[in-house]
Design a protein around this motif. Structure first.
Motif, mmCIF file in Angstrom:
data_model
loop_
_atom_site.group_PDB
_atom_site.id
_atom_site.type_symbol
_atom_site.label_atom_id
_atom_site.label_comp_id
_atom_site.label_asym_id
_atom_site.label_seq_id
_atom_site.Cartn_x
_atom_site.Cartn_y
_atom_site.Cartn_z
ATOM 1 N N ASP A 232 0.837 -1.205 0.000
ATOM 2 C CA ASP A 232 0.000 0.000 0.000
ATOM 3 C C ASP A 232 0.875 1.259 0.000
ATOM 4 O O ASP A 232 0.540 2.250 -0.659
ATOM 5 C CB ASP A 232 -0.921 0.010 1.216
ATOM 6 C CG ASP A 232 -1.992 -1.078 1.152
ATOM 7 O OD1 ASP A 232 -2.293 -1.534 0.037
ATOM 8 O OD2 ASP A 232 -2.510 -1.470 2.210
ATOM 9 N N GLU B 90 -3.311 0.858 -11.968
ATOM 10 C CA GLU B 90 -4.246 1.925 -11.582
ATOM 11 C C GLU B 90 -3.520 3.074 -10.884
ATOM 12 O O GLU B 90 -3.967 4.225 -10.945
ATOM 13 C CB GLU B 90 -5.341 1.358 -10.687
ATOM 14 C CG GLU B 90 -6.301 0.426 -11.419
ATOM 15 C CD GLU B 90 -7.288 -0.255 -10.480
ATOM 16 O OE1 GLU B 90 -7.063 -0.217 -9.248
ATOM 17 O OE2 GLU B 90 -8.275 -0.827 -10.978
ATOM 18 N N GLN C 269 -3.614 -3.154 -9.398
ATOM 19 C CA GLN C 269 -3.499 -1.985 -8.530
ATOM 20 C C GLN C 269 -2.304 -1.104 -8.927
ATOM 21 O O GLN C 269 -2.391 0.123 -8.881
ATOM 22 C CB GLN C 269 -3.348 -2.428 -7.071
ATOM 23 C CG GLN C 269 -4.616 -2.989 -6.466
ATOM 24 C CD GLN C 269 -4.397 -3.434 -5.029
ATOM 25 O OE1 GLN C 269 -3.836 -4.498 -4.761
ATOM 26 N NE2 GLN C 269 -4.833 -2.609 -4.092
ATOM 27 N N GLN D 10 -2.663 -7.471 -7.508
ATOM 28 C CA GLN D 10 -1.694 -6.423 -7.178
ATOM 29 C C GLN D 10 -1.181 -5.724 -8.436
ATOM 30 O O GLN D 10 -0.946 -4.514 -8.434
ATOM 31 C CB GLN D 10 -0.528 -7.018 -6.388
ATOM 32 C CG GLN D 10 -0.867 -7.423 -4.962
ATOM 33 C CD GLN D 10 0.297 -8.113 -4.277
ATOM 34 O OE1 GLN D 10 0.677 -9.224 -4.631
ATOM 35 N NE2 GLN D 10 0.881 -7.441 -3.292
ATOM 36 N N LEU E 89 2.081 1.846 -3.516
ATOM 37 C CA LEU E 89 1.037 2.428 -4.356
ATOM 38 C C LEU E 89 0.927 3.931 -4.120
ATOM 39 O O LEU E 89 0.828 4.718 -5.072
ATOM 40 C CB LEU E 89 -0.308 1.756 -4.065
ATOM 41 C CG LEU E 89 -0.449 0.280 -4.443
ATOM 42 C CD1 LEU E 89 -1.804 -0.249 -3.992
ATOM 43 C CD2 LEU E 89 -0.279 0.071 -5.944
#
Length: 322
Positions: free
Chosen positions: A119, A155, A152, A149, A122
């Motif tokens: 996280d 994105e 993600q 993942q 990201l």
């Protein structure tokens, strides 16, 4: 034979066979390099690609890759640090832009990035894009992670995933036993499925045979990756490969040249060990290579952006812009 195969590749989009690739190693470097460079000029992108990496989490890796200083299985001088914070990564990214780097990757140690640290990665990518006005193409190198993942990461703004195959299927178990060759292949397929570009290559000079190198290149060709980093092993004290004999400059350049025959249109990227070829690795670009990683690597010294840019310009290679 060299010229016949070269012409078939350029004019007919011919896919060289394993037997032909093995035979090419028997030819003089000068002939092989000249033909490989002609294939590059005819088939590969006209621009060169310059990328840099940031060691976003270092050391304390539970995997037992025999070449790596970051493994807890070996006693090396490698230091460790936790997941990088955006405020520490962003200045490095801005410096990369100033140095005309078009691509930048966060690289983390360990078999795969998960949970809170994933996280954090990201969020780091999102902030880098905001703080640099989207002036960098972002890559990611976080080990063996899931398809979800990968989605993600895409994105969050990542465009390319880096995950080396490292060596041939047959030789892989002699280099690492804590995860499998197939784990690496599936990771690359997950990234492709998520719509990410792929950067995947390997390390030469780990005791593998010429056939192993050809098998590695054939695997990468079949995976249809965009960027192929070629690392030349720098034996690190404390690792099981610390005393392995270094491969010669000629053997390294022949390998790069044959890789160009196998993969005519990819970015073949000079990575770790380039300086061992002398003159900052200039001859690699006359043997079929057309991209590089600039700056330091994870645990070994690299080259400066200034000397890299000067070399590329002297060679007449236009640096990609983003």
């Amino acid at each position: 034979m060299i010229n016949i195969i070269k012409e078939k590749i350029i004019k007919e989009n011919y896919r060289i066979t394993k037997e032909e690739a093995l035979a090419l190693f028997n030819y003089p470097l000068e002939e092989l390099a000249k033909a490989a460079n002609e294939i590059r000029l005819a088939c590969a992108p006209k621009t060169t690609s310059v990328c840099s990496i940031i060691s976003a989490r270092q050391g304390k890796c539970g995997e037992n890759c025999k070449y790596c200083a970051q493994s807890v299985h070996w006693k090396t001088s490698c230091t460790s640090h936790p997941m990088i914070k955006p405020e520490d990564a962003i200045p490095q990214c801005k410096k990369a832009i100033e140095n005309r780097v078009s691509r930048l990757s966060l690289v983390t140690s360990g078999v795969g990035l998960k949970g809170r640290e994933f996280d954090q990665a990201l969020e780091c990518y999102k902030k880098i894009i905001r703080e640099t006005d989207g002036k960098l193409l972002l890559c990611a190198s976080h080990g063996i992670i899931s398809y979800e993942q990968m989605v993600q990461l895409k994105e969050a703004g990542v465009v390319r995933y880096h995950h080396n195959v490292e060596t041939s299927k047959n030789y892989f178990s002699k280099i690492c036993t804590t995860h499998t060759y197939q784990d690496r292949i599936e990771t690359i397929k997950n990234a492709k499925k998520a719509g990410l570009e792929i950067c995947s290559g390997g390390i030469i000079g780990m005791g593998e045979t010429i056939e192993d190198r050809i098998d590695l290149a054939m695997t990468i060709r079949n995976l249809e990756v965009q960027s192929v980093p070629v690392n030349i092993l720098n034996p690190i004290p404390g690792t099981p490969l610390e005393n392995i004999e270094k491969i010669s400059k000629e053997e390294a350049l022949k390998t790069i040249a044959v890789f160009r025959f196998i993969m005519p249109s990819q970015f073949i990227r000079c990575a770790a060990g380039r300086k061992s070829l002398g003159e900052n690795g200039r001859d690699a670009f006359l043997s079929g290579a057309n991209a590089l990683i600039s700056g330091d690597f994870l645990t070994v010294e690299g080259s400066t952006n200034k000397e890299d840019l000067e070399m590329l310009e002297e060679l007449g290679l236009e640096i990609e812009k983003f």
